[in-house]
Scaffold this motif. Structure first.
Motif, mmCIF file in Angstrom:
data_model
loop_
_atom_site.group_PDB
_atom_site.id
_atom_site.type_symbol
_atom_site.label_atom_id
_atom_site.label_comp_id
_atom_site.label_asym_id
_atom_site.label_seq_id
_atom_site.Cartn_x
_atom_site.Cartn_y
_atom_site.Cartn_z
ATOM 1 N N PRO A 22 38.163 9.439 25.443
ATOM 2 C CA PRO A 22 38.562 10.163 24.234
ATOM 3 C C PRO A 22 37.376 10.646 23.398
ATOM 4 O O PRO A 22 36.415 9.912 23.181
ATOM 5 N N LYS A 23 37.486 11.864 22.908
ATOM 6 C CA LYS A 23 36.417 12.447 22.094
ATOM 7 C C LYS A 23 36.063 11.607 20.867
ATOM 8 O O LYS A 23 34.874 11.471 20.545
ATOM 9 N N PRO A 24 37.037 11.039 20.124
ATOM 10 C CA PRO A 24 36.664 10.275 18.923
ATOM 11 C C PRO A 24 35.780 9.058 19.189
ATOM 12 O O PRO A 24 35.185 8.527 18.253
ATOM 13 N N LEU A 25 35.684 8.629 20.447
ATOM 14 C CA LEU A 25 34.835 7.477 20.758
ATOM 15 C C LEU A 25 33.493 7.894 21.370
ATOM 16 O O LEU A 25 32.704 7.030 21.769
ATOM 17 N N LEU A 26 33.232 9.199 21.406
ATOM 18 C CA LEU A 26 31.890 9.636 21.793
ATOM 19 C C LEU A 26 30.907 9.207 20.710
ATOM 20 O O LEU A 26 31.249 9.155 19.531
ATOM 21 N N LYS A 27 29.689 8.937 21.113
ATOM 22 C CA LYS A 27 28.679 8.502 20.139
ATOM 23 C C LYS A 27 27.942 9.686 19.535
ATOM 24 O O LYS A 27 27.607 10.654 20.218
ATOM 25 N N VAL A 28 27.721 9.595 18.240
ATOM 26 C CA VAL A 28 26.819 10.492 17.523
ATOM 27 C C VAL A 28 25.708 9.602 17.001
ATOM 28 O O VAL A 28 25.945 8.731 16.163
ATOM 29 N N ASP A 35 33.668 5.216 14.268
ATOM 30 C CA ASP A 35 32.927 4.226 13.473
ATOM 31 C C ASP A 35 32.343 4.873 12.218
ATOM 32 O O ASP A 35 32.382 4.279 11.133
ATOM 33 N N TRP A 36 31.787 6.077 12.362
ATOM 34 C CA TRP A 36 31.266 6.775 11.183
ATOM 35 C C TRP A 36 32.355 6.944 10.133
ATOM 36 O O TRP A 36 32.149 6.693 8.947
ATOM 37 N N LEU A 37 33.546 7.364 10.564
ATOM 38 C CA LEU A 37 34.635 7.647 9.629
ATOM 39 C C LEU A 37 35.202 6.376 9.008
ATOM 40 O O LEU A 37 35.321 6.258 7.782
ATOM 41 N N LYS A 69 36.549 -4.276 15.850
ATOM 42 C CA LYS A 69 36.364 -3.892 14.461
ATOM 43 C C LYS A 69 36.869 -4.979 13.519
ATOM 44 O O LYS A 69 37.813 -5.703 13.829
ATOM 45 N N ARG A 70 36.267 -5.060 12.335
ATOM 46 C CA ARG A 70 36.700 -6.058 11.351
ATOM 47 C C ARG A 70 37.891 -5.559 10.539
ATOM 48 O O ARG A 70 38.628 -6.353 9.948
ATOM 49 N N GLN A 71 38.097 -4.247 10.482
ATOM 50 C CA GLN A 71 39.219 -3.698 9.736
ATOM 51 C C GLN A 71 40.522 -3.891 10.519
ATOM 52 O O GLN A 71 40.509 -4.085 11.740
#
Length: 245
Positions: A22-28, A35-37, A69-71
């Motif tokens: 999935p694209k949202p789990l690609l790293k920037v 994670d950024w969001l 994740k902690r959330q």
């Protein structure tokens, strides 16, 4: 407040990177887009649960990410497995609302954009306005306006009209895929769909909603980086400066 993250797309323009991932789990840089969001929004202390709306093909990837994740993160599988059978963003939102029985205010965001400013500004803006809200930025390119949700606004930031991918744009104000719905307005989604609201682009619900009630638009204090194809992904990797609080 719940944060719904739209992540059920198939990102075909990013193949082969996203053919099985999935694209949202690609790293920037050193963090995934999600994670950024999520880590940024969480700093406002107003969101008690993050809900990732996934297709069936990628749900397992999001569940594995959420486990670290902690959330509090819930992954909703919309049951689709191909780009051709996707529900569309507005129907995915309705699916998550119905599946989880959501009734409160909600932040709805695309899971494939990164920002160089904190979304906490937007969350607090919406909290002050006490209406449904979007963000806006000025797009100078006439060509790009035809591919966006274009807003007309008044002097108080209220949206007078919004049109997705207009043939004749009425302004240069563009709405990126970040939205705040009040509980009352979120409950209008079924009525909007029944009334013919578009369901593919997430901004279609706002375009319908602003004709029925007050919706405000905050001018973005920074920039959005949309990762739409391989070239844009490479550019973001090189240029993204991180988030300035």
């Amino acid at each position: 407040m719940k944060c719904l993250i739209l992540a059920a797309g198939y990102a075909t323009r990013l193949y082969p990177l996203t053919e099985n991932f999935p694209k949202p789990l690609l790293k920037v840089q050193d963090k995934t887009i999600l994670d950024w969001l999520v880590d940024d929004i969480d700093g406002a202390g107003l969101v008690d649960e993050y809900i990732v709306i996934s297709n069936h093909k990628f749900a397992r990837h999001f569940q594995e990410w959420a486990a670290g994740k902690r959330q509090k993160i819930t992954v909703v599988d919309d049951g689709t497995s191909t780009n051709e059978t996707r529900l569309g963003a507005v129907c995915d939102i309705r699916f998550a609302v119905d599946s989880l029985g959501l009734t409160g205010d909600m932040l709805v965001i695309a899971g494939d954009n990164v920002l160089d400013f904190s979304l906490q500004h937007f969350v607090r803006y919406a909290d002050r306005k006490q209406t449904s809200c979007v963000m806006r930025f000025e797009e100078p390119s006439d060509e790009r306006l035809h591919k966006c949700g274009v807003l007309e606004i008044d002097d108080s930031d209220r949206i007078m009209s919004m049109e997705e991918k207009p043939a004749r744009p009425k302004s240069h104000w563009v709405c990126p895929p970040f939205y705040y719905y009040t509980a009352e307005d979120a409950a209008r989604i079924p009525a909007a769909i029944a009334d013919g609201c578009g369901t593919d682009a997430p901004g279609s619900f706002i375009a319908w909603l602003c004709r029925h009630t007050a919706v405000h638009a905050m001018e973005m204090p920074g920039h959005r980086y949309d990762i739409g194809n391989l070239q844009s992904y490479e550019e973001v990797q090189q240029q993204y400066p991180g988030i300035v609080k």
